[in-house]
Design a protein around this motif. Sequence first.
Motif, PDB file in Angstrom:
ATOM      1  N   ARG A  28       0.834  -1.214   0.000  1.00  0.00           N
ATOM      2  CA  ARG A  28       0.000   0.000   0.000  1.00  0.00           C
ATOM      3  C   ARG A  28       0.869   1.265   0.000  1.00  0.00           C
ATOM      4  NH1 ARG A  28      -3.389  -3.460   3.218  1.00  0.00           N
ATOM      5  NH2 ARG A  28      -5.415  -3.620   2.188  1.00  0.00           N
ATOM      6  N   THR A  29       1.906   1.279   0.821  1.00  0.00           N
ATOM      7  CA  THR A  29       2.801   2.440   0.884  1.00  0.00           C
ATOM      8  C   THR A  29       3.482   2.663  -0.457  1.00  0.00           C
ATOM      9  OG1 THR A  29       3.156   2.092   3.250  1.00  0.00           O
ATOM     10  CG2 THR A  29       4.814   3.403   2.074  1.00  0.00           C
ATOM     11  N   LEU A  30       3.970   1.596  -1.079  1.00  0.00           N
ATOM     12  CA  LEU A  30       4.635   1.710  -2.381  1.00  0.00           C
ATOM     13  C   LEU A  30       3.673   2.230  -3.445  1.00  0.00           C
ATOM     14  CD1 LEU A  30       7.185   1.187  -4.105  1.00  0.00           C
ATOM     15  CD2 LEU A  30       6.287  -1.111  -4.499  1.00  0.00           C
ATOM     16  N   PHE A  31       2.488   1.652  -3.510  1.00  0.00           N
ATOM     17  CA  PHE A  31       1.518   2.093  -4.513  1.00  0.00           C
ATOM     18  C   PHE A  31       1.137   3.557  -4.302  1.00  0.00           C
ATOM     19  CE2 PHE A  31       0.332  -2.547  -5.029  1.00  0.00           C
ATOM     20  CZ  PHE A  31       0.794  -2.640  -6.327  1.00  0.00           C
ATOM     21  N   LYS A  32       0.933   3.962  -3.065  1.00  0.00           N
ATOM     22  CA  LYS A  32       0.571   5.361  -2.795  1.00  0.00           C
ATOM     23  C   LYS A  32       1.709   6.307  -3.173  1.00  0.00           C
ATOM     24  CE  LYS A  32      -3.028   4.290   0.426  1.00  0.00           C
ATOM     25  NZ  LYS A  32      -3.540   4.201   1.747  1.00  0.00           N
ATOM     26  N   THR A  33       2.948   5.870  -3.008  1.00  0.00           N
ATOM     27  CA  THR A  33       4.103   6.677  -3.422  1.00  0.00           C
ATOM     28  C   THR A  33       4.044   6.960  -4.919  1.00  0.00           C
ATOM     29  OG1 THR A  33       5.461   5.743  -1.657  1.00  0.00           O
ATOM     30  CG2 THR A  33       6.640   6.722  -3.524  1.00  0.00           C
ATOM     31  N   TYR A  34       3.554   6.003  -5.680  1.00  0.00           N
ATOM     32  CA  TYR A  34       3.442   6.151  -7.139  1.00  0.00           C
ATOM     33  C   TYR A  34       2.083   6.729  -7.570  1.00  0.00           C
ATOM     34  CZ  TYR A  34       7.779   3.649  -8.212  1.00  0.00           C
ATOM     35  OH  TYR A  34       9.091   3.282  -8.336  1.00  0.00           O
ATOM     36  N   GLY A  35       1.250   7.120  -6.613  1.00  0.00           N
ATOM     37  CA  GLY A  35      -0.019   7.762  -6.937  1.00  0.00           C
ATOM     38  C   GLY A  35      -1.164   6.817  -7.246  1.00  0.00           C
ATOM     39  N   TYR A  36      -1.076   5.566  -6.792  1.00  0.00           N
ATOM     40  CA  TYR A  36      -2.142   4.594  -7.017  1.00  0.00           C
ATOM     41  C   TYR A  36      -3.109   4.608  -5.839  1.00  0.00           C
ATOM     42  CZ  TYR A  36       0.323   2.648 -11.013  1.00  0.00           C
ATOM     43  OH  TYR A  36       0.912   2.491 -12.227  1.00  0.00           O
ATOM     44  N   SER A  37      -4.388   4.417  -6.115  1.00  0.00           N
ATOM     45  CA  SER A  37      -5.427   4.345  -5.092  1.00  0.00           C
ATOM     46  C   SER A  37      -5.946   2.915  -5.014  1.00  0.00           C
ATOM     47  CB  SER A  37      -6.593   5.266  -5.451  1.00  0.00           C
ATOM     48  OG  SER A  37      -6.161   6.600  -5.518  1.00  0.00           O
ATOM     49  N   GLU A  38      -6.275   2.494  -3.811  1.00  0.00           N
ATOM     50  CA  GLU A  38      -6.782   1.128  -3.631  1.00  0.00           C
ATOM     51  C   GLU A  38      -8.238   1.034  -4.077  1.00  0.00           C
ATOM     52  OE1 GLU A  38      -6.950  -2.450  -0.291  1.00  0.00           O
ATOM     53  OE2 GLU A  38      -6.134  -0.498   0.270  1.00  0.00           O
ATOM     54  N   ILE A  39      -8.567  -0.084  -4.706  1.00  0.00           N
ATOM     55  CA  ILE A  39      -9.938  -0.394  -5.099  1.00  0.00           C
ATOM     56  C   ILE A  39     -10.234  -1.808  -4.618  1.00  0.00           C
ATOM     57  CG2 ILE A  39      -9.223  -1.186  -7.406  1.00  0.00           C
ATOM     58  CD1 ILE A  39     -11.935  -0.076  -8.448  1.00  0.00           C
ATOM     59  N   ARG A  40     -11.454  -2.015  -4.158  1.00  0.00           N
ATOM     60  CA  ARG A  40     -11.878  -3.354  -3.724  1.00  0.00           C
ATOM     61  C   ARG A  40     -13.117  -3.731  -4.512  1.00  0.00           C
ATOM     62  NH1 ARG A  40     -10.925  -3.635   2.795  1.00  0.00           N
ATOM     63  NH2 ARG A  40      -8.873  -2.653   2.750  1.00  0.00           N
ATOM     64  N   THR A  41     -13.008  -4.807  -5.240  1.00  0.00           N
ATOM     65  CA  THR A  41     -14.123  -5.309  -6.043  1.00  0.00           C
ATOM     66  C   THR A  41     -14.651  -6.591  -5.384  1.00  0.00           C
ATOM     67  OG1 THR A  41     -12.658  -6.591  -7.475  1.00  0.00           O
ATOM     68  CG2 THR A  41     -13.167  -4.331  -8.169  1.00  0.00           C
ATOM     69  N   PRO A  42     -15.870  -6.998  -5.733  1.00  0.00           N
ATOM     70  CA  PRO A  42     -16.414  -8.231  -5.155  1.00  0.00           C
ATOM     71  C   PRO A  42     -15.545  -9.449  -5.500  1.00  0.00           C
ATOM     72  CG  PRO A  42     -18.136  -6.986  -6.272  1.00  0.00           C
ATOM     73  CD  PRO A  42     -16.835  -6.329  -6.625  1.00  0.00           C
ATOM     74  N   ALA A 135      -1.805  -3.993  -9.960  1.00  0.00           N
ATOM     75  CA  ALA A 135      -2.051  -2.584 -10.265  1.00  0.00           C
ATOM     76  C   ALA A 135      -2.523  -2.442 -11.700  1.00  0.00           C
ATOM     77  CB  ALA A 135      -0.779  -1.773 -10.051  1.00  0.00           C
ATOM     78  N   GLU A 136      -3.367  -1.447 -11.917  1.00  0.00           N
ATOM     79  CA  GLU A 136      -3.885  -1.135 -13.249  1.00  0.00           C
ATOM     80  C   GLU A 136      -3.829   0.372 -13.438  1.00  0.00           C
ATOM     81  OE1 GLU A 136      -4.581  -3.658 -15.141  1.00  0.00           O
ATOM     82  OE2 GLU A 136      -4.735  -5.191 -13.592  1.00  0.00           O
ATOM     83  N   ALA A 137      -3.402   0.795 -14.601  1.00  0.00           N
ATOM     84  CA  ALA A 137      -3.442   2.204 -14.985  1.00  0.00           C
ATOM     85  C   ALA A 137      -4.374   2.283 -16.195  1.00  0.00           C
ATOM     86  CB  ALA A 137      -2.053   2.718 -15.321  1.00  0.00           C
TER      87      ALA A 137
END
Length: 154
Positions: A28-42, A135-137
Amino acid sequence: MKISSPRGTSDILPDQIAAWQDLEQKARTLFKTYGYSEIRTPVFEETGLFKRSLGETTEVVNKQLLEVKSQREGSTAEDSAFALRPEGTAPVVRAYNQYDLGREEFLSKLFYIGPMFRGERPQKGRLRQFHQIGAEAIGRGADHPLLDTEMIAL
């Protein structure tokens, strides 16, 4: 009679939780450093989502999709066909489109952490329920070549 966890699954026991939480927090820390937001799908989606995105003849759809049929009275085969997610990309793209996330962003950078499932008979070293971080962009800016470099760096 002794009841055990289903074949191809594993419990995460109390003495293992700290390591799992540490790994997830670092991700989570690494992804946030790169500007990624968490998403939770079913954990389950309509089966058609995976058949459309992965292809009806792929190994994942033909052999590995773990389908669940609804027992709802009056439901048709089409509206009762669900699958436990075998991967994270298709659900993320579905949510991106469903909620029109691209309307406000030139580029949506999303990451997910969670369980995935395979329907095939478990083999040594392969679990029926496994965990994945990805991760997805997505969006109009997703074709920038530096984004591939960023994904590799992640």
